[in-house]
Every structure is written in C-alpha cells, then in structure tokens.
Write a protein that holds these residues in place. Structure first.
Motif, PDB file in Angstrom:
ATOM      1  N   GLN A 235       0.850  -1.107  -0.118  1.00  0.00           N
ATOM      2  CA  GLN A 235      -0.019  -0.021   0.028  1.00  0.00           C
ATOM      3  C   GLN A 235       0.856   1.237   0.085  1.00  0.00           C
ATOM      4  O   GLN A 235       1.703   1.573   1.097  1.00  0.00           O
ATOM      5  N   LEU A 236       0.664   1.855  -1.100  1.00  0.00           N
ATOM      6  CA  LEU A 236       1.734   3.098  -1.323  1.00  0.00           C
ATOM      7  C   LEU A 236       0.826   4.248  -0.614  1.00  0.00           C
ATOM      8  O   LEU A 236      -0.198   4.414  -0.753  1.00  0.00           O
ATOM      9  N   ASN A 237       1.697   5.251   0.016  1.00  0.00           N
ATOM     10  CA  ASN A 237       1.030   6.660   0.533  1.00  0.00           C
ATOM     11  C   ASN A 237       0.812   7.672  -0.753  1.00  0.00           C
ATOM     12  O   ASN A 237       1.756   7.421  -1.770  1.00  0.00           O
ATOM     13  N   SER A 238       0.063   8.481  -0.728  1.00  0.00           N
ATOM     14  CA  SER A 238      -0.134   9.346  -1.795  1.00  0.00           C
ATOM     15  C   SER A 238       0.650  10.664  -1.353  1.00  0.00           C
ATOM     16  O   SER A 238       1.275  10.580  -0.235  1.00  0.00           O
ATOM     17  N   GLY A 239       1.088  11.446  -2.146  1.00  0.00           N
ATOM     18  CA  GLY A 239       2.049  12.442  -2.069  1.00  0.00           C
ATOM     19  C   GLY A 239       3.346  12.172  -2.709  1.00  0.00           C
ATOM     20  O   GLY A 239       3.790  10.931  -3.035  1.00  0.00           O
ATOM     21  N   PRO A 240       4.238  12.973  -2.762  1.00  0.00           N
ATOM     22  CA  PRO A 240       5.513  12.900  -3.606  1.00  0.00           C
ATOM     23  C   PRO A 240       6.677  12.042  -2.765  1.00  0.00           C
ATOM     24  O   PRO A 240       6.524  12.271  -1.476  1.00  0.00           O
ATOM     25  N   LEU A 241       7.192  10.976  -3.340  1.00  0.00           N
ATOM     26  CA  LEU A 241       8.258  10.655  -2.823  1.00  0.00           C
ATOM     27  C   LEU A 241       9.321  11.089  -3.601  1.00  0.00           C
ATOM     28  O   LEU A 241       9.464  10.899  -4.795  1.00  0.00           O
ATOM     29  N   CYS A 242      10.480  11.614  -2.851  1.00  0.00           N
ATOM     30  CA  CYS A 242      11.543  12.284  -3.671  1.00  0.00           C
ATOM     31  C   CYS A 242      12.884  11.344  -3.122  1.00  0.00           C
ATOM     32  O   CYS A 242      12.946  10.743  -2.251  1.00  0.00           O
TER      33      CYS A 242
END
Ligand code: GLU
Length: 322
Positions: free
Chosen positions: A161-168
């Motif tokens: 389950q991936l979170n929403s929002g940017p991963l940098c």
C-alpha cells in the motif's frame, strides 16, 4: 499516512543496514545478450563508482525464471570482462537470495502495509494507462480484508500500500530540479505487487532489499526505471528508512528513435566484433555518444577512467540528449 517502519528481527535489521561507503552495482536480467545501450549503462555505472573510489558489484536479476535465457548469464560476464569492466567480490544472483526476501516480506506483512489481492490478469488488463504504457493499479483490493489463504485453489498476490503525495530521492543528473526527482507513487505507479500469486518474489521487493543489504550508495540504470524507483523507495523506507541515490540515464535509441531490445541482433558485441571492432573501439564509441571523447576515439575503459573526473562525467551526462 506515514510509512511505518517494519519491526525487523535483529539479524535482518543488521543485514539491511549495511554500512554505506561508495558502492555501485550493475544488475542485468539474464534475458538475452547485452546490447550497446546496456553496455553503455554498465560503463557509466562502473565509471561513477570507480571515480569515487568505490566498489562495483555485479548482480544477476534472475528471479523471473521463465524469462531467463540459457547462456545469457555467461555472455553477460564475458562481455563485461571483454570491455574491461571488472566487478568486486563474488557474482550475486537473486535466485540464491530468496530466503532473505521471504523473511523481509513476512516482516513487512506484519506492519499492515501489504494486502492480499485477487484481481485477475483479465481485470487488470482493462485498466487504461493514463501515463505512457504502464497502467496504474487503482487499489481495488485495498479494503478487501486480510485473507491470505487459498481461495478457489488460488493464493492472492501481495501488494504494497503506497502513500499518496510525492516520494523524492537524490538524483544528481536532475540539475533542473535541484538534484532531486519526485513521483507520487500512489497516483503515478499504484500499489505494486511484491509477491506474485504464483509465489514469485517481485522485482521491486528483491531490488529494494538488495540495495539495502548490499550497501549500495549509487544506482545507475536506464531511465525506463524511473517509475520503479518510487515503490522501491517505499519498500526501503518501510524497512530501514534509508536509500541510495539514483542516476537514471537516457536510453540508447536507434535511428528511428526506438529503444534497443535484447533481441536486436547486430548491436551486441558479437555483431560489433563481426564488423571488426575491438574493445578499445567499442569503449570509444560508447564514450563518444556521451560526448566524453571525440568520435572515432579508441581507448580502454581504464584509460577512460584515468582521463575523466566525476564532475566532467556528471556535466556530460546532465547535458546528454535524451
Ligand atoms: N534487472 C533490471 C533490468 O535488466 C534492472 C534492474 C535495476 O537496475 O534496477 O532491466
């Protein structure tokens, strides 16, 4: 929702927190002969690591056994050696590390960040692909409970389950965006499978675990894998909260703008040798496409290493046309 750190058994915690000096890796899948584009990526990965005085590992990504081709691993080793790209330590094969991946998966499952998914291939085939060719899984099974067992004789796949929002992540070649690149993993990639319904360990899981366990500081690979970086980071963050930096290189395209495939004959080393090119000519040709040397140059990979600084290499790569 913030990624929750997995509670790892002590031996796993230790294994995945390997000390991180400079270490690069090249990680081909043994699905065929390396072509010029693969060889250029290998050369750049080797240069970036060696220019920092680091170790360079060779890992064979051979988990997807039906896609492996007999003789491909041997030809990869032969081609890299012929080009003078020597690796450190023993050859690493993912197929020999399945126990590690399975232990990590069990720990991840206990964090509640995985869920079972029984969506069939046919259901998934209907998802349209809004961004390029990779469909985004819409999370249909997210709230479907935690029944991990057999149903109608079939096991589920395990999705992260991936979170929403940017991963940098740090990406030195992304100079226009301050040396970092970001993706919204949930919206642009979708919850990825880490363990397939047939029990195969998926690429994202094995790769993320290996970058950690092998202490990789610099991942150099083709920019067709930019999308893969977000789920791999999500796995690493869930495990130990650290990750390497990434150098995604433009793919080599043929005269018609098509990316090369391992099935293209003629653009592998046998084809080049048949046209009379030796290793110095091939290294010169690869380096010239990155404007590191003049067209027609002949030099060994060690000579190229001695001629370059990391700054020069980065400047050339950052300006390299996609
Ligand atoms: N094994 C993958 C491939 O050959 C590359 C994996 C990686 O560099 O992360 O396409």
């Amino acid at each position: 929702m913030h990624a929750q750190l997995a509670v790892l058994p002590e031996h796993l915690q230790r294994q995945l927190s390997a000390p991180r000096g400079c270490r690069g890796r090249y990680a081909p899948s043994p699905t065929g002969r390396l072509h010029l584009g693969n060889l250029r990526t290998a050369l750049v990965s080797w240069l970036i690591t060696r220019l920092q005085g680091g170790e360079w590992l060779l890992r064979i990504d051979d988990l997807d056994t039906p896609r492996n081709r007999p003789g491909a691993e041997a030809s990869i080793l032969r081609d890299l050696t012929w080009l003078g790209l020597g690796w450190d330590g023993p050859l690493i094969r993912q197929s020999e590390r399945r126990g590690l991946y399975a232990s990590v998966l069990s720990s991840l499952r206990r964090t509640g960040q995985l869920y079972p998914c029984r969506c069939s291939r046919r259901m998934l085939a209907d998802i349209s692909a809004p961004h390029g060719t990779t469909p985004v899984y819409p999370g249909w099974c997210r709230d479907g409970g935690v029944d991990w067992g057999l149903r109608d004789g079939r096991l589920p796949s395990w999705r992260l389950q991936l979170n929403s929002g940017p991963l940098c992540w740090p990406e030195p070649l992304a100079t226009a965006t301050g040396g970092q690149r970001c993706l919204d993993a949930q919206a642009q990639v979708g919850d990825v499978v880490l363990r397939r319904a047939d029990g195969f360990i998926a690429y994202h899981l094995a790769t993320a675990v290996d970058e950690l366990a092998l202490g990789i500081s610099d991942v150099v690979r083709g920019d067709d894998l930019v999308q893969a970086t977000a789920p791999q980071l999500a796995v690493m963050q869930a495990l130990v909260g650290q990750s390497p930096r990434y150098w995604h290189l433009p793919l080599w395209r043929d005269g018609d703008g098509q990316r090369l495939s391992k099935r293209d004959g003629g653009l592998d080393l046998d084809g080049l040798r048949a046209r009379g090119l030796d290793a110095a000519a091939v290294v010169g040709r690869l380096a010239a496409t990155l404007t590191l040397v003049n067209p027609g140059s002949r030099l060994s990979s060690t000579e190229l290493l001695q001629e370059l600084s990391l700054d020069q290499l980065v400047a050339a790569l950052a300006g390299c046309p996609a």
